[in-house]
Write an enzyme that holds these catalytic residues in place. Structure first.
Site, PDB file in Angstrom:
ATOM      1  N   ASN A  79       0.452  -0.993  -0.411  1.00  0.00           N
ATOM      2  CA  ASN A  79       0.115   0.116   0.262  1.00  0.00           C
ATOM      3  C   ASN A  79       1.015   1.129   0.246  1.00  0.00           C
ATOM      4  O   ASN A  79       0.289   2.658   0.047  1.00  0.00           O
ATOM      5  CB  ASN A  79      -0.827   0.594   1.091  1.00  0.00           C
ATOM      6  CG  ASN A  79      -1.727  -1.038   1.430  1.00  0.00           C
ATOM      7  OD1 ASN A  79      -1.870  -2.000   1.746  1.00  0.00           O
ATOM      8  ND2 ASN A  79      -2.966  -1.370   0.210  1.00  0.00           N
ATOM      9  N   ILE A  87       0.835   7.029  -0.485  1.00  0.00           N
ATOM     10  CA  ILE A  87       0.209   5.894   0.463  1.00  0.00           C
ATOM     11  C   ILE A  87      -0.469   5.498  -0.324  1.00  0.00           C
ATOM     12  O   ILE A  87      -1.589   6.645  -0.132  1.00  0.00           O
ATOM     13  CB  ILE A  87      -0.189   6.340   2.185  1.00  0.00           C
ATOM     14  CG1 ILE A  87       2.003   6.291   2.598  1.00  0.00           C
ATOM     15  CG2 ILE A  87      -0.638   4.815   3.419  1.00  0.00           C
ATOM     16  CD1 ILE A  87       1.750   8.097   4.009  1.00  0.00           C
ATOM     17  N   CYS A  88      -1.851   4.793   0.038  1.00  0.00           N
ATOM     18  CA  CYS A  88      -3.359   4.254  -0.292  1.00  0.00           C
ATOM     19  C   CYS A  88      -3.531   4.311   1.216  1.00  0.00           C
ATOM     20  O   CYS A  88      -3.549   3.177   1.155  1.00  0.00           O
ATOM     21  CB  CYS A  88      -3.049   3.513  -1.063  1.00  0.00           C
ATOM     22  SG  CYS A  88      -5.254   3.507  -2.007  1.00  0.00           S
ATOM     23  N   LEU A  89      -4.629   4.980   1.849  1.00  0.00           N
ATOM     24  CA  LEU A  89      -5.185   4.236   2.899  1.00  0.00           C
ATOM     25  C   LEU A  89      -5.792   6.042   3.141  1.00  0.00           C
ATOM     26  O   LEU A  89      -6.708   6.371   2.329  1.00  0.00           O
ATOM     27  CB  LEU A  89      -4.146   5.165   4.343  1.00  0.00           C
ATOM     28  CG  LEU A  89      -4.596   4.001   5.869  1.00  0.00           C
ATOM     29  CD1 LEU A  89      -5.031   3.013   5.577  1.00  0.00           C
ATOM     30  CD2 LEU A  89      -3.749   5.062   6.470  1.00  0.00           C
ATOM     31  N   LYS A  93      -7.712   9.516   2.584  1.00  0.00           N
ATOM     32  CA  LYS A  93      -8.929  10.508   1.356  1.00  0.00           C
ATOM     33  C   LYS A  93     -10.485  10.903   2.159  1.00  0.00           C
ATOM     34  O   LYS A  93     -10.713  11.324   2.922  1.00  0.00           O
ATOM     35  CB  LYS A  93      -8.613   9.393   0.197  1.00  0.00           C
ATOM     36  CG  LYS A  93      -7.231   9.309  -0.111  1.00  0.00           C
ATOM     37  CD  LYS A  93      -6.939   8.468  -1.653  1.00  0.00           C
ATOM     38  CE  LYS A  93      -7.185   7.292  -0.949  1.00  0.00           C
ATOM     39  NZ  LYS A  93      -7.036   6.594  -1.792  1.00  0.00           N
TER      40      LYS A  93
END
Ligand code: ZN
Ligand code: ZN
Ligand code: ZN
Ligand code: ZN
Ligand code: ZN
Ligand code: ZN
EC number: 2.3.2.23
Lengths: 217, 590
Positions: A79, A87-89, A93
C-alpha cells in the site's frame, strides 16, 4: 490565533508530552504546517527494528480536509509506493474525519505496516510479490528495513554502498545470473524480472521466451 | 438556437427576427422553445433532420421537478422533506427502486441514506483506523430509534451550551461555547460545523455531508446545512456562497441522475437542458443532439440581449450562445459527426501527440466525464471530484477492476509496448493519411479560435460603415451575420474531416467529400470578402455580395448537415474502423 495553527500547535505539544508513546512529530523548518513524523516498525513484522519517517503537510483547511502524508523512508509494502512513498489509505482520503489527529493518523500508518491490504494496492508490483510469494516478500521487506530504515545490520549494508540491487528487487541471484550470462546487462535483467514478478511459484508461469521478450523491449 | 439556420432571403425580415428573438429571450428564458418557434419557417414541433427537440430549464424549474419527487415520497412514506430528500439522493433519484427497497426494509434504507443510526454491530470498526473519538456527551438515546416510528430528521438542533465541553476538533473549552449535533448526537462546536460544511461544499463539491465523527455515516439534512450556514458562525459572505453552491450541487446531482437532463457545461451557468430523445445510448448512433441552454456569454457573466443592443453590439458578437452536445462532453457543436466517432477522433489526436509523456504528466482527464483531474499526493487510486468515477492513475482503467484484478494495472506498460511496435510498423502512407485529415481539422479549429480577432475587426468595419455611409446600425448587421456564419461553418468543416478520416472508401464517401469541398470553397470565399478593405462608394455592392454569399454558405452548410444526418438515420454511413453500434467494417484502414 488562527484555528488551524492553534490546533496543530496543540497536537504537537500533546505528542511531545506523551512520554509513553513511540510516535514522534517534529518541525522541519519555521513552518508549523510542514512536519516530520516517525514511528518504529511494528514488532513481529518485516518492519521490526526500523524507524519510519513520514513527511507531513497540513493543508489550508485542516482539520476539515485530510492531512497529506507520505513515507520519507523507503518501505516495501503493497500500500506504499516503493518509488515515491505515496500511501493508499482510506483515512487519508474519503474516510478522513476532522476528529482524527496527526498522531492517530501516524498510528494508523503504523498499523497499516502490520496489515497490508494487497487488494487495494498502491504499488502493484509489490502487491504481486506479496500475493504470489509471501515468504519472499517478507525477506525483501526485511532487507529494505535493514538498508533504508536503520534496521538491524544496516550499518554494514550502508557501508557496502547502497545494498544489493538483486535483494532490493526481491529476486534471487541465481535467476538473475542465468539471464546475465546470456549477455543482457544486469540492471536490465533485474528490472525485467521484477516487472514480471519472477518469484516463487510464479516462475513456472513465465517461460524464458517471455523474459527475453521483455528484455528486448 | 436552431433558428439561426432559418435565414430568409429577404435580409430586412431576417434582422427584425434577430432583434425580436433577442428581446424575447431576455424576457422569458423558460419559454424559449415556444417563443422561437414563432420565427421558424418549419412548422411547430417539426425539426430538421440534424436538429433535436429539447427544452431549456432554469435552476428554479429543475428545483420544481425535484420538489414534486420529494412531495411524492413524503406522501408515501410519511417522512419529512429532509428525510425524503436524503432518501432520494441516496438512491440517485430512482423513485421506483427507493419505494421497493423501502417497503422491503425501511431501517436499512434509512441507515444507508445516513438518516438513522444503525444498531451497533461488533465489527463496525474498519482496518487501519483508530476508533472514533466520541464526544463525552454522546448518549444512546437515538440508537434505539424504532423503525416503526415515523422517521423524522431532527429539527435543526438549537445550538446548546453544555457544561465542561471541549470541542474535539478545535479543542476550545470556553464555557460559552455553543454546540450542535446530528441525530447521532456527536457534538461539535458551531464554529467547527460551519467551517467543515463550507470546506466540504467549496473544496470537494460535496452535497452528502457526513457527520464529523470518525466512521459516522449520518448525513447532514438540508435544514441542518441551511441552519448552520445562516447562523452567526463563520464568514457570512463565505457561508452565503456555500449555501447557494450547496443548492446548485443538489440540483446538479438530480440532473446527473436523470438521463434525459443535462446541466449546461458553460462556466457559471446554472441552466439545464431536457432532451428525452437523446437519453439512450442507442439514439446517439442516429443523431448528434446539439442543444443550447438559452443563455449567452461566458465566465458567469451572462449578458442579456438588451445589454448587447445598448452597447452597440460589441458584446453581442462575442456573447456566444451556450451550445453543447447532449450526448457527450465534447465542447460545442460537433455536428455532423456522431458522438462515438467524434470521441474516437479526439482520442486519436491526443494519443498520437502525447504518448511520450502520458504517464509523467500531472493532469489527466477523467475517463468518464473528461473533466481535468490533478494528481494530488501520489496515490494512484483516483476519484474524480466531478462525477465520482474511480479509476487507476497508471492505466486509467476503472478502479473497480483493480479490486480483485489489480494486476491489470500493467496495461500501461503493455500498451506502451504495442504502441511502440505499431509505430515502427506503421507505414508511411497511413501516417500521411492521418496527417492529411488532421491538418485540415486543426486548421479549421485554429481559424475558429482566431474568429475573436475577426469579430473585433468586423466590428470596427461596421462602425466605419456607419460613418462613411448612410447605413444604420441595424443595416450593417449583415457583417456580423456573415462572421457568425463563417465561424459556424468552420465548426462543421472541422468535424467533417474527422468524419472523412473514418468513412469507408466508396461512393458515399465521395459524395460526402464533394459536399464538404463545396462548403469549404464557399466559406473561404466569404472569409476573403470579409477581410477585404472597404471602399465607401462600393458599400451597397459589398452589402449585396456579402449577403448573397452568406445565404449561399448557409445553404451549403445546410446540405452537409442535412445529408449527413439523413445518412445516419438511413444507416448509409460505413466506417473503416470498428465503431460501437455499427456493423464490423469490411476492411480496416490504419
Ligand atoms: Zn470546535
Ligand atoms: Zn455522528
Ligand atoms: Zn448555459
Ligand atoms: Zn456529442
Ligand atoms: Zn469524472
Ligand atoms: Zn491500474
Amino acid at each position: 490565533m488562527d484555528a488551524r495553527l492553534r490546533r496543530v500547535t496543540r497536537e504537537i505539544a500533546d505528542c511531545k508530552n506523551d512520554k509513553t508513546s513511540s510516535i514522534k512529530i517534529e518541525t522541519i523548518d519555521e513552518s508549523p504546517f510542514h512536519l516530520k513524523g516517525s514511528f518504529p516498525g511494528p514488532e513481529g513484522t518485516p518492519y521490526q527494528g526500523g524507524n519510519f519517517e513520514i513527511d507531513i503537510v497540513i493543508p489550508e483547511s485542516y482539520p476539515f480536509q485530510p492531512v497529506k502524508m507520505k513515507f520519507i523512508t523507503k518501505v516495501y509494502h503493497p500500500n506504499v509506493s516503493s518509488a515515491s512513498g505515496a500511501i493508499c489509505l482510506d483515512i487519508l482520503k474519503d474516510a478522513w474525519s476532522p476528529v482524527l489527529t496527526l498522531k492517530s493518523t501516524l498510528i494508523s500508518l503504523q498499523s497499516l505496516l502490520c496489515s497490508p491490504e494487497p487488494n487495494d494496492p498502491q504499488d502493484a508490483e509489490v502487491a504481486k510479490h506479496y500475493m504470489t510469494s509471501k515468504a519472499s516478500f517478507e525477506e525483501t521487506a526485511t532487507y529494505w528495513t535493514h538498508i533504508y530504515a536503520g534496521g538491524p545490520g544496516s550499518k554494514d549494508a550502508k557501508q557496502l554502498n547502497s545494498g544489493d540491487d538483486v535483494a532490493i528487487a526481491g529476486l534471487e541471484h541465481t535467476h538473475v545470473d542465468r539471464f546475465v550470462e546470456l549477455g543482457f546487462p544486469k540492471a536490465k535483467v533485474v528490472d525485467a524480472l521484477r516487472r514480471l514478478n519472477y518469484r516463487g511459484n510464479n516462475i513456472r508461469n513465465i517461460p524464458d521466451d517471455r523474459v527475453i521478450e521483455e528484455l528486448l523491449k | 438556437m436552431s433558428s439561426d439556420y432559418e435565414f430568409s432571403d429577404d435580409d430586412g425580415d431576417y434582422y427584425d427576427d434577430g432583434d425580436m428573438m433577442d428581446t424575447q429571450e431576455d424576457e422569458d428564458d423558460d419559454e424559449m422553445m415556444g417563443s422561437y418557434d414563432d420565427f421558424k419557417i418549419t412548422p411547430k414541433g417539426k425539426h430538421k433532420s440534424y436538429e433535436v427537440e429539447y427544452e431549456s430549464l432554469s435552476q428554479d424549474a429543475v428545483e420544481q421537478l425535484m420538489s414534486a419527487d420529494v412531495e411524492h415520497i413524503c406522501g408515501i412514506f410519511g417522512v419529512d422533506r429532509d428525510a425524503a430528500l436524503l432518501l432520494l439522493r441516496s438512491m440517485s433519484w430512482n423513485k421506483e427502486r427507493l419505494i421497493e427497497k423501502y417497503m422491503d426494509n425501511a431501517t436499512s434504507v434509512l441507515c444507508a441514506a445516513g438518516i438513522q443510526v444503525p444498531e451497533p454491530t461488533p465489527e463496525t470498526s474498519r482496518p487501519h483506523s483508530t476508533t472514533a473519538r466520541r464526544s463525552t456527551r454522546s448518549t444512546n438515546k437515538f440508537l434505539g430509534l424504532s423503525s416503526a416510528s415515523k422517521p423524522k430528521s431532527p429539527t435543526p438542533p438549537a445550538a446548546t451550551s453544555p457544561k465542561s465541553f471541549v470541542c474535539p476538533i478545535c479543542f476550545d473549552d470556553s464555557p460559552d461555547l455553543t454546540t450542535r449535533a446530528l441525530v447521532c448526537e456527536h457534538q461539535f462546536c458551531t464554529g467547527c460545523w460551519a467551517t467543515y460544511i463550507c470546506s466540504k461544499i467549496r473544496d470537494e463539491g460535496e452535497h452528502a455531508i457526513r457527520c464529523m465523527a470518525e466512521g459516522c455515516h449520518i448525513i447532514a439534512p438540508d435544514t441542518f446545512v441551511r441552519t448552520v450556514l445562516s447562523s452567526e458562525d463563520g464568514d457570512p459572505e463565505e457561508n452565503a456562497l456555500a449555501l447557494s453552491r450547496f443548492h446548485e450541487l443538489v440540483v446538479r446531482h438530480f440532473v446527473a441522475s436523470n438521463a434525459s437532463l443535462k446541466y449546461c457545461p458553460y462556466p457559471g451557468c446554472t441552466n439545464t437542458v431536457s432532451c428525452p430523445s437523446a437519453s439512450s445510448k442507442s439514439s446517439l448512433i442516429l443523431m448528434v443532439p446539439t442543444v443550447s441552454c438559452g443563455a449567452r456569454g461566458i465566465g458567469g457573466q451572462s449578458v442579456s440581449a438588451s445589454q448587447v443592443l445598448e452597447k452597440g453590439g460589441g458584446l453581442g458578437i462575442q456573447a456566444k450562445e451556450h451550445k453543447f452536445c447532449f450526448g457527450c462532453p465534447i465542447d460545442g457543436d460537433h455536428r455532423p459527426l456522431i458522438c462515438t466517432v467524434a470521441r474516437m477522433w479526439i482520442k486519436k489526436c491526443r494519443d498520437d501527440s502525447e504518448t511520450a509523456n502520458w504517464i509523467k504528466s500531472n493532469t489527466k482527464e477523467c475517463t468518464n466525464c473528461l473533466s481535468t483531474i490533478e494528481k494530488n499526493g501520489g496515490c494512484n487510486h483516483m476519484t474524480c471530484k466531478k462525477c465520482k468515477h474511480e479509476f487507476c492513475w497508471v492505466c486509467m482503467g476503472p478502479w473497480s477492476e483493480h479490486g480483485t484484478q489489480w494486476y491489470s494495472c500493467n496495461r500501461y506498460d503493455e500498451k506502451a509496448g504495442i504502441d511502440a511496435r505499431d509505430a515502427q510498423s506503421r507505414s508511411r502512407a497511413s501516417l500521411e493519411r492521418y496527417l492529411h485529415y488532421y491538418n485540415r481539422w486543426a486548421n479549421h479549429e485554429q481559424s475558429a479560435k482566431l474568429s475573436i480577432d475577426l469579430y473585433a475587426k468586423t466590428e470596427k468595419k461596421m462602425e466605419d460603415m456607419q460613418v462613411t455611409s448612410a447605413l444604420t446600425w441595424i443595416e450593417v448587421q449583415f457583417m456580423k451575420k456573415a462572421v457568425e456564419e463563417v465561424d459556424k461553418c468552420r465548426m462543421t468543416l472541422k468535424w467533417t474531416y474527422a468524419m472523412a478520416y473514418y468513412l469507408a472508401k466508396g461512393n458515399e464517401k465521395d459524395l460526402f467529400e464533394d459536399n464538404q469541398r463545396d462548403l469549404e470553397k464557399a466559406v473561404e470565399d466569404l472569409s476573403e470578402l470579409l477581410e477585404s478593405p472597404i471602399e465607401p462608394e462600393t458599400i451597397p455592392q459589398l452589402r449585396q455580395k456579402v449577403t448573397d454569399k452568406t445565404v449561399y454558405v448557409q445553404n451549403r452548410n445546410e446540405i452537409v448537415l442535412e445529408d449527413t444526418a439523413n445518412g445516419f438515420l438511413e444507416g448509409r454511413w460505413k466506417w473503416n474502423a470498428v465503431v460501437e453500434g455499427f456493423d464490423e467494417p469490411e476492411r480496416l484502414e490504419y
